[in-house]
Scaffold this motif. Structure first.
Motif, PDB file in Angstrom:
ATOM      1  N   ASP A  97      -7.602  -4.768  -3.785  1.00 56.23           N
ATOM      2  CA  ASP A  97      -6.478  -5.056  -2.887  1.00 56.23           C
ATOM      3  C   ASP A  97      -5.194  -4.910  -3.701  1.00 56.23           C
ATOM      4  O   ASP A  97      -4.770  -5.828  -4.389  1.00 56.23           O
ATOM      5  CB  ASP A  97      -6.620  -6.474  -2.324  1.00 56.23           C
ATOM      6  CG  ASP A  97      -5.485  -6.831  -1.383  1.00 56.23           C
ATOM      7  OD1 ASP A  97      -4.640  -5.960  -1.094  1.00 56.23           O
ATOM      8  OD2 ASP A  97      -5.426  -7.999  -0.946  1.00 56.23           O
ATOM      9  N   PHE A  98      -4.578  -3.737  -3.619  1.00 60.27           N
ATOM     10  CA  PHE A  98      -3.334  -3.486  -4.333  1.00 60.27           C
ATOM     11  C   PHE A  98      -2.147  -4.183  -3.662  1.00 60.27           C
ATOM     12  O   PHE A  98      -1.093  -4.328  -4.266  1.00 60.27           O
ATOM     13  CB  PHE A  98      -3.056  -1.987  -4.408  1.00 60.27           C
ATOM     14  CG  PHE A  98      -4.008  -1.231  -5.293  1.00 60.27           C
ATOM     15  CD1 PHE A  98      -3.662  -0.926  -6.601  1.00 60.27           C
ATOM     16  CD2 PHE A  98      -5.246  -0.825  -4.831  1.00 60.27           C
ATOM     17  CE1 PHE A  98      -4.530  -0.227  -7.425  1.00 60.27           C
ATOM     18  CE2 PHE A  98      -6.121  -0.114  -5.640  1.00 60.27           C
ATOM     19  CZ  PHE A  98      -5.765   0.176  -6.940  1.00 60.27           C
ATOM     20  N   ASN A  99      -2.341  -4.568  -2.412  1.00 60.68           N
ATOM     21  CA  ASN A  99      -1.272  -5.188  -1.624  1.00 60.68           C
ATOM     22  C   ASN A  99      -0.054  -4.279  -1.489  1.00 60.68           C
ATOM     23  O   ASN A  99       1.064  -4.758  -1.250  1.00 60.68           O
ATOM     24  CB  ASN A  99      -0.867  -6.550  -2.203  1.00 60.68           C
ATOM     25  CG  ASN A  99      -1.551  -7.700  -1.486  1.00 60.68           C
ATOM     26  OD1 ASN A  99      -1.602  -7.731  -0.254  1.00 60.68           O
ATOM     27  ND2 ASN A  99      -2.100  -8.639  -2.241  1.00 60.68           N
ATOM     28  N   PHE A 100      -0.246  -2.960  -1.645  1.00 58.15           N
ATOM     29  CA  PHE A 100       0.846  -2.028  -1.417  1.00 58.15           C
ATOM     30  C   PHE A 100       1.345  -2.188   0.016  1.00 58.15           C
ATOM     31  O   PHE A 100       0.561  -2.222   0.957  1.00 58.15           O
ATOM     32  CB  PHE A 100       0.382  -0.585  -1.625  1.00 58.15           C
ATOM     33  CG  PHE A 100       0.126  -0.219  -3.056  1.00 58.15           C
ATOM     34  CD1 PHE A 100       0.718  -0.900  -4.095  1.00 58.15           C
ATOM     35  CD2 PHE A 100      -0.720   0.845  -3.366  1.00 58.15           C
ATOM     36  CE1 PHE A 100       0.494  -0.547  -5.420  1.00 58.15           C
ATOM     37  CE2 PHE A 100      -0.952   1.215  -4.680  1.00 58.15           C
ATOM     38  CZ  PHE A 100      -0.347   0.513  -5.709  1.00 58.15           C
ATOM     39  N   ARG A 101       2.658  -2.268   0.178  1.00 59.32           N
ATOM     40  CA  ARG A 101       3.249  -2.433   1.503  1.00 59.32           C
ATOM     41  C   ARG A 101       4.203  -1.285   1.802  1.00 59.32           C
ATOM     42  O   ARG A 101       4.670  -0.583   0.896  1.00 59.32           O
ATOM     43  CB  ARG A 101       4.010  -3.759   1.584  1.00 59.32           C
ATOM     44  CG  ARG A 101       3.182  -4.995   1.211  1.00 59.32           C
ATOM     45  CD  ARG A 101       1.951  -5.166   2.087  1.00 59.32           C
ATOM     46  NE  ARG A 101       1.081  -6.234   1.630  1.00 59.32           N
ATOM     47  CZ  ARG A 101       1.134  -7.500   2.060  1.00 59.32           C
ATOM     48  NH1 ARG A 101       2.026  -7.846   2.964  1.00 59.32           N
ATOM     49  NH2 ARG A 101       0.295  -8.398   1.587  1.00 59.32           N
ATOM     50  N   LEU A 102       4.534  -1.125   3.067  1.00 59.77           N
ATOM     51  CA  LEU A 102       5.502  -0.120   3.460  1.00 59.77           C
ATOM     52  C   LEU A 102       6.906  -0.573   3.068  1.00 59.77           C
ATOM     53  O   LEU A 102       7.180  -1.766   2.919  1.00 59.77           O
ATOM     54  CB  LEU A 102       5.449   0.110   4.968  1.00 59.77           C
ATOM     55  CG  LEU A 102       4.095   0.519   5.567  1.00 59.77           C
ATOM     56  CD1 LEU A 102       4.280   0.905   7.026  1.00 59.77           C
ATOM     57  CD2 LEU A 102       3.456   1.643   4.787  1.00 59.77           C
ATOM     58  N   ASP A 103       7.782   0.397   2.893  1.00 60.90           N
ATOM     59  CA  ASP A 103       9.190   0.103   2.627  1.00 60.90           C
ATOM     60  C   ASP A 103       9.825  -0.307   3.958  1.00 60.90           C
ATOM     61  O   ASP A 103      10.166   0.528   4.794  1.00 60.90           O
ATOM     62  CB  ASP A 103       9.869   1.351   2.061  1.00 60.90           C
ATOM     63  CG  ASP A 103      11.307   1.094   1.663  1.00 60.90           C
ATOM     64  OD1 ASP A 103      11.853   0.032   2.056  1.00 60.90           O
ATOM     65  OD2 ASP A 103      11.895   1.941   0.979  1.00 60.90           O
TER      66      ASP A 103
END
Length: 300
Positions: free
Chosen positions: A188-194
């Motif tokens: 779970d990188f927890n990458f989110r959208l800008d």
């Protein structure tokens, strides 16, 4: 059947791990003797259950299953600096810092100042399958603690925290004394959208771009893996508390890319399990590599 299955999980024991961790051992026991994996005669479970030591607790879990026909597979011992075979069922759940076949790190508190304590970190194992050494890393990066704060800056302060932690992992591996090896880092990188520029979701999915010279990803043709409604009757519905995002990923270093692109695109499958079924707030991501007969599963 695949010859080697790697499963990475985060939040072992669930959100209320103090009460629910007791069920993890039961899960391991039932899975270990399941008829569905009877052809996998060797298995390795590495589960961080030691929540009593909050300075080291990560709640990460790595599971590896080896098919009986896979005769040439060994795991690396980081202390003796040599590979070793495993036999039967192997379970490690306590004092993982003393287990010599893993590297487990909890990120320092100063990496994420938005909370007083976090379980985020990573766990690394190195396997030798045939003549090929492969690193498998389970990672759990920092979440967005506030929608408003995430919107104030671009990239957000949370994005910088995730970048700093992932850089620590990659820099550490590149500077250690081990020979370079193909790396599959999934979790779970927890990458989110800008959030300040959300128009087209894929165009706003930029966090991984910072590492484009060091990490790659197979074409991602599945919908965002988070945050799904946890109502069992609403498996395809997103929660309204967060903007949907591809938090769960399987990334490859440059040495691993040829393993995926060795032949035609049909040599791998990168997708989601349970598209129409409630599986919690995250969907399971998987990567199947037919060239090595490997299956990588990312649970959250």
């Amino acid at each position: 059947k695949p010859l080697f299955v790697a499963i990475h999980c985060q939040e072992v024991g669930g959100k209320v791990y103090e009460k629910s961790m007791q069920h993890v051992d039961q899960f391991v026991e039932q899975l270990g003797r399941s008829e569905r994996i009877k052809d996998y005669d060797r298995s390795l479970f590495v589960l961080d259950e030691n929540f009593e030591d909050l300075t080291k607790f990560t709640a990460l879990g790595n599971i590896y299953l080896l098919h009986e026909s896979l005769t040439d597979a060994e795991v690396w011992n980081f202390k003796s600096e040599q590979f070793k075979k495993i036999e039967g069922l192997n379970v490690h759940t306590k004092n993982l810092q003393d287990v010599q076949i893993i590297q487990k790190v909890r990120f320092p508190d100063e990496y994420y100042k938005q909370t007083t304590w976090t379980r985020k970190g990573y766990m690394r194992l190195r396997w030798k399958i045939g003549n090929l050494n492969i690193d498998f890393v389970n990672v759990h990066l920092f979440h967005d603690a506030s929608n408003l704060t995430a919107y104030e800056e671009s990239p957000s302060t949370f994005s910088y925290s995730r970048r700093r932690a992932l850089e620590q992992i990659l820099n550490g591996f590149e500077s250690d004394n081990l020979p370079d090896a193909p790396l599959f880092i999934f979790g779970d990188f927890n990458f989110r959208l800008d959030l300040r520029s959300v128009v087209d979701m894929r165009e706003c999915d930029r966090e991984a771009d910072y590492f484009k010279d060091r990490l790659s990803e197979c074409p991602r043709n599945f919908p965002p893996s988070y945050p799904y409604c946890e109502d069992v009757a609403a498996g395809t519905t997103y929660m309204k508390t967060r903007c949907p995002a591809w938090c769960d990923r399987i990334l490859l270093n440059n040495a691993a890319v040829p393993l995926v692109k060795h032949n035609s695109k049909s040599t791998y499958t990168y997708d989601v399990i349970g598209k129409d079924v409630c599986m919690g707030d995250h969907k399971v991501i998987y990567l199947i590599l037919f060239i090595l007969n490997l299956v990588l599963l990312q649970f959250r």
